[in-house]
Structure formats: structure tokens, C-alpha cells
Design a protein around this motif. Structure first.
Motif, PDB file in Angstrom:
ATOM      1  N   GLN A  17       0.842  -1.211   0.000  1.00 10.97           N
ATOM      2  CA  GLN A  17       0.000   0.000   0.000  1.00 10.97           C
ATOM      3  C   GLN A  17       0.867   1.248   0.000  1.00 10.97           C
ATOM      4  O   GLN A  17       0.567   2.229  -0.684  1.00 10.97           O
ATOM      5  N   MET A  18       1.962   1.190   0.799  1.00  9.03           N
ATOM      6  CA  MET A  18       2.822   2.371   0.884  1.00  9.03           C
ATOM      7  C   MET A  18       3.526   2.648  -0.444  1.00  9.03           C
ATOM      8  O   MET A  18       3.728   3.802  -0.815  1.00  9.03           O
ATOM      9  N   ALA A  19       3.889   1.580  -1.156  1.00  6.83           N
ATOM     10  CA  ALA A  19       4.534   1.775  -2.467  1.00  6.83           C
ATOM     11  C   ALA A  19       3.574   2.495  -3.400  1.00  6.83           C
ATOM     12  O   ALA A  19       3.948   3.423  -4.115  1.00  6.83           O
ATOM     13  N   ASP A  20       2.307   2.058  -3.343  1.00 10.28           N
ATOM     14  CA  ASP A  20       1.300   2.681  -4.193  1.00 10.28           C
ATOM     15  C   ASP A  20       1.107   4.158  -3.785  1.00 10.28           C
ATOM     16  O   ASP A  20       1.052   5.050  -4.626  1.00 10.28           O
ATOM     17  N   LEU A  21       1.040   4.377  -2.459  1.00  8.47           N
ATOM     18  CA  LEU A  21       0.852   5.752  -1.970  1.00  8.47           C
ATOM     19  C   LEU A  21       2.070   6.627  -2.281  1.00  8.47           C
ATOM     20  O   LEU A  21       1.945   7.804  -2.603  1.00  8.47           O
ATOM     21  N   PHE A  22       3.255   5.998  -2.218  1.00  9.50           N
ATOM     22  CA  PHE A  22       4.476   6.744  -2.530  1.00  9.50           C
ATOM     23  C   PHE A  22       4.409   7.244  -3.984  1.00  9.50           C
ATOM     24  O   PHE A  22       4.689   8.408  -4.279  1.00  9.50           O
ATOM     25  N   GLU A  23       4.007   6.328  -4.863  1.00  5.38           N
ATOM     26  CA  GLU A  23       3.908   6.743  -6.268  1.00  5.38           C
ATOM     27  C   GLU A  23       2.867   7.840  -6.455  1.00  5.38           C
ATOM     28  O   GLU A  23       3.071   8.777  -7.217  1.00  5.38           O
ATOM     29  N   GLN A  24       1.761   7.731  -5.727  1.00  9.98           N
ATOM     30  CA  GLN A  24       0.732   8.786  -5.834  1.00  9.98           C
ATOM     31  C   GLN A  24       1.269  10.120  -5.348  1.00  9.98           C
ATOM     32  O   GLN A  24       1.029  11.164  -5.946  1.00  9.98           O
ATOM     33  N   ARG A  25       2.059  10.078  -4.237  1.00 12.36           N
ATOM     34  CA  ARG A  25       2.627  11.326  -3.706  1.00 12.36           C
ATOM     35  C   ARG A  25       3.587  11.933  -4.729  1.00 12.36           C
ATOM     36  O   ARG A  25       3.573  13.128  -4.986  1.00 12.36           O
ATOM     37  N   MET A  26       4.444  11.069  -5.319  1.00 13.02           N
ATOM     38  CA  MET A  26       5.419  11.575  -6.284  1.00 13.02           C
ATOM     39  C   MET A  26       4.734  12.123  -7.541  1.00 13.02           C
ATOM     40  O   MET A  26       5.219  13.066  -8.153  1.00 13.02           O
ATOM     41  N   LEU A  77      10.367  14.363   2.835  1.00 14.86           N
ATOM     42  CA  LEU A  77      10.500  15.708   2.261  1.00 14.86           C
ATOM     43  C   LEU A  77      11.830  15.849   1.525  1.00 14.86           C
ATOM     44  O   LEU A  77      11.911  16.466   0.468  1.00 14.86           O
ATOM     45  N   LYS A  78      12.870  15.253   2.092  1.00 15.99           N
ATOM     46  CA  LYS A  78      14.183  15.336   1.437  1.00 15.99           C
ATOM     47  C   LYS A  78      14.145  14.587   0.092  1.00 15.99           C
ATOM     48  O   LYS A  78      14.659  15.067  -0.920  1.00 15.99           O
ATOM     49  N   ILE A  79      13.501  13.425   0.113  1.00 14.65           N
ATOM     50  CA  ILE A  79      13.383  12.647  -1.135  1.00 14.65           C
ATOM     51  C   ILE A  79      12.631  13.466  -2.191  1.00 14.65           C
ATOM     52  O   ILE A  79      13.031  13.534  -3.355  1.00 14.65           O
ATOM     53  N   SER A  80      11.572  14.122  -1.729  1.00 12.76           N
ATOM     54  CA  SER A  80      10.777  14.934  -2.651  1.00 12.76           C
ATOM     55  C   SER A  80      11.604  16.081  -3.226  1.00 12.76           C
ATOM     56  O   SER A  80      11.603  16.330  -4.434  1.00 12.76           O
ATOM     57  N   LYS A  81      12.377  16.765  -2.359  1.00 10.38           N
ATOM     58  CA  LYS A  81      13.192  17.907  -2.832  1.00 10.38           C
ATOM     59  C   LYS A  81      14.304  17.433  -3.757  1.00 10.38           C
ATOM     60  O   LYS A  81      14.563  18.053  -4.790  1.00 10.38           O
ATOM     61  N   ASP A  82      14.955  16.330  -3.371  1.00 11.90           N
ATOM     62  CA  ASP A  82      16.044  15.811  -4.223  1.00 11.90           C
ATOM     63  C   ASP A  82      15.511  15.443  -5.602  1.00 11.90           C
ATOM     64  O   ASP A  82      16.146  15.706  -6.613  1.00 11.90           O
TER      65      ASP A  82
END
Ligand SMILES: O=C(O)C(=O)C[C@]1(C(=O)O)C=C[C@@H](O)C=C1
Length: 361
Positions: A17-26, A77-82
Motif C-alpha cells: 500500500q505504501m509503495a502505491d501511496l508513494f507513487e501517488q505522492r510523487m 521531504l528530502k526525497i521529494s526535494k532531491d
């Protein structure tokens, strides 16, 4: 099913579920990128980050998980900024100095179609690479006339970057004056002390007043701004076009062999190439350096260059920079690195690149 198996099954489900949510966030972050590029906004928004952390921390019900969740969100947040920076700046190349400086010229030669960004110091370029603000940095490494740029070696030791490519730029100095000026008009010549020194033979007996300037490109800019026919600058040809000047005398530097080697640094280790570089510090014991040299020769490698530098804050301690002919993908190199690690205190692989043989040049 054991307790462990059951727990792992649940973890797998949550991870899915988190992998799916991670992709949605990205995916949402992709839209943020589009918006920020269009509106020229910074990647970092501290106000928004505070809100994100506060709101999300409020969602955690059990106090004992709060610290861990905070760390998790900060990483997110760091992953998102990078990621944002790697998309926005993927084609940006950094160099130290002003437009028209030799580092800028080298950047244009190596990456003619990429965006350029200049920085005040070499260290700023290294930092920008590490923080994903530029994809590559173009840095002078050594000059055939004046030797190595020691500071750059120290920065290679300290920062997590790799040499991915090298580029040799033939340095040519030229006398540049304002439009319509002739050699006879010139009374004052502005340039960096090294460029004046390299052009000594040409300048001798002409009676010019020689005025040192912080760098050649700034000297050209100054002469252009003064718009005075009695003033000239010694700089690269490219500055003539850049600042609207005439070339009064071409290739006035004494040594025709004056070449500066630039290194192109990036965050990734690129394994292709016929040469690689590393830095090592020998152990504090008798014969330690000899041992390291023996390991290199025992594996049949040809060492093309060795330089030593003192280690800052460690009086009388040195590190060594070596360039070796060989391909990083070769198992022989892997064995060499393993053995170097055993006999040295520290070994840092600096990267691989292609060096043309001397005969081809
Ligand atoms: O909302 C933004 O402006 C974003 O860039 C997204 C985001 C995030 O991933 O949540 C990332 C970086 C900013 O500093 C704040 C938030």
C-alpha cells in the motif's frame, strides 16, 4: 504460521500500500515541479514543510512512534526535494567564475547545449553537485604551466562526488581592445597576474603599464565598460564577442603548450573509461607508502600520475592522489581496490574517465 511469518505478511501488505501511496505522492510532486518551473519558484518552501509536518504528526495516535514518524516524514521531504531538483536541474552545468573565464569556456566546449550556472568558489560548485542543484561541475584540475590546483584535490577528498570525464583546454591569451583601437593606442593593459606573466615576451619593450586584475574575463569586461582606446585586456578570444571587443593581437602567450585540464564532476560513479583515479592515505608505519605502491605494481597497473598533499588539521600527515591506466569494470581493478583497502588507512575511488593516449593528441 509463526508470529514472525504473520508479522511479515502484514508488513508486506502495508509495504504494498505504501509503495502505491508513494507513487501517488510523487505524481503530485510532478505537478508541483511543473508549477514551480512555470512560476520560477524555489524547490524549498519552509512554511509549507512546517504545515506538512505539523498536520501529519497530529495523525499519529501513539506517542512512542512520534519521533520515528517525524524522521520518516523529514526523509520523505528530502526525497521529494532531491527528486524535484534532479528533474529541474538535470541539464545544468556549474563552473566557478564569471562568463568568459576559462572554466566557462571549458563548460561550453564539453556541454554546448546545457544551461550554465556560475558560482563564486570551487567549493560552491562541489556543494551544488552534492545538493542536486546542478548535474555537473566543470573544475580546473591542473595547468601544464602552473601545476595542480591543490584546493580541488582537497575538495575531491571531502565531497561525495566522482570525476566522470576530463577535458584538456588549450589556453590562449589575446590582447583585446575596444572597437577601433590599434596596438599603438594602448597605454594600459589589464589582466590576471598569471596571464600577464604568460604573455611576457609579447609585452616586453612595448611600454604598456601592466595592471593586475582578479581574472581575465573581469579585465575584459572592465575595458569594455571604460570604452577607452588606450586600455586593453589580456583574455581568451571568447571575451571579444562576449564584451564587444576587438582582438588586437592573437595567441600572445609564450608557451604554446599551455593547457589546463578540467575535471567534470557528478554525483554518480560512471564505470566506463580507460583510466581511474583514487586518493589514499598511507598507514602511520614505516614503509606504508611503499607497500601501497607495491600493491599497484603487483597487480600490473601503470600509474600515470601521483601527487601528495598535506592533510588539513593533521600536521605532517599526507594523502596521495594517483591516476591509473585500467578499466573499473575489470575484476583486476576490484582486486586492486580490495587490497589497497587492506594496506592503506583510507582509500577513496574518485571515478573513471577516458584519457586519449598521448600519440592521439
Ligand atoms: O509543496 C511544495 O511546495 C513542494 O515542493 C512539496 C514538498 C513536499 O514534498 O511535501 C517538498 C518541498 C517543499 O519544501 C515543501 C513540500
Amino acid at each position: 504460521m509463526s508470529l514472525l511469518d504473520d508479522a511479515r505478511k502484514r508488513i508486506n501488505e502495508v509495504d504494498a500500500q505504501m509503495a502505491d501511496l508513494f507513487e501517488q505522492r510523487m505524481q503530485a510532486v510532478e505537478d508541483v515541479i511543473r508549477y514551480k518551473v512555470e512560476h520560477q519558484m524555489d524547490v524549498l518552501d519552509t512554511g509549507r514543510e512546517k504545515d506538512v509536518l505539523k498536520r501529519n504528526m497530529g495523525l499519529i495516535k501513539q506517542d512512542k512512534y512520534k519521533d520515528s514518524y517525524l524522521a520518516f516524514m523529514e526523509d520523505m521531504l528530502k526525497i521529494s526535494k532531491d527528486y524535484q531538483k534532479s528533474v529541474i536541474y538535470h541539464d545544468t552545468v556549474g563552473y566557478q567564475g564569471v562568463q568568459g573565464a576559462f572554466s566557462h569556456i571549458a563548460s561550453e566546449k564539453v556541454f554546448p547545449y546545457r544551461k550554465k550556472r556560475n558560482f563564486a568558489s570551487f567549493e560552491d560548485v562541489f556543494q551544488a553537485v552534492c545538493q542536486n542543484e546542478i548535474a555537473y561541475g566543470v573544475i580546473p584540475f591542473e595547468n601544464s604551466f602552473t601545476g595542480e590546483v591543490g584546493e580541488v584535490l582537497d575538495l575531491l577528498l571531502r565531497y561525495d562526488v566522482y570525476i566522470q570525464q576530463i577535458y584538456d583546454l588549450k589556453i590562449s591569451q589575446n590582447l583585446l581592445g575596444v572597437k577601433g583601437a590599434t596596438l599603438q593606442d594602448i597605454k594600459q593593459v589589464y589582466s590576471k597576474d598569471q596571464a600577464i606573466y604568460q604573455s611576457k615576451q609579447f609585452l616586453e619593450g612595448r611600454g604598456y603599464e601592466l595592471i593586475p586584475y582578479p581574472n581575465t574575463a573581469l579585465a575584459a569586461e572592465y575595458v569594455a565598460k571604460q570604452n577607452d582606446k588606450t586600455k586593453a585586456a589580456i583574455a581568451a578570444k571568447e571575451n571579444a564577442e562576449l564584451y564587444g571587443l576587438d582582438i588586437l593581437a592573437e595567441d600572445i602567450n609564450t608557451s604554446e603548450q599551455n593547457t589546463t585540464r578540467f575535471i567534470i564532476i557528478g554525483k554518480k560513479l560512471v564505470k566506463e573509461g580507460n583510466r581511474f583515479s583514487m586518493i589514499f592515505t598511507a598507514k602511520h608505519e614505516a614503509g606504508a607508502l611503499v607497500k601501497a605502491m607495491e600493491v599497484i605494481s603487483k597487480h600490473g597497473f601503470n600509474m600515470e600520475s601521483i601527487k601528495s598533499r598535506s592533510i588539513k588539521n593533521k600536521p605532517w600527515a599526507y594523502y596521495f592522489y594517483v591516476e591509473i591506466d585500467g578499466n573499473l569494470q575489470d575484476t583486476k581493478v576490484v582486486e586492486l581496490l580490495m587490497e589497497m583497502n587492506e594496506v592503506c588507512e583510507d582509500v577513496k575511488l574518485l571515478g573513471a574517465y577516458t584519457k586519449e593516449s598521448r600519440d592521439e593528441k
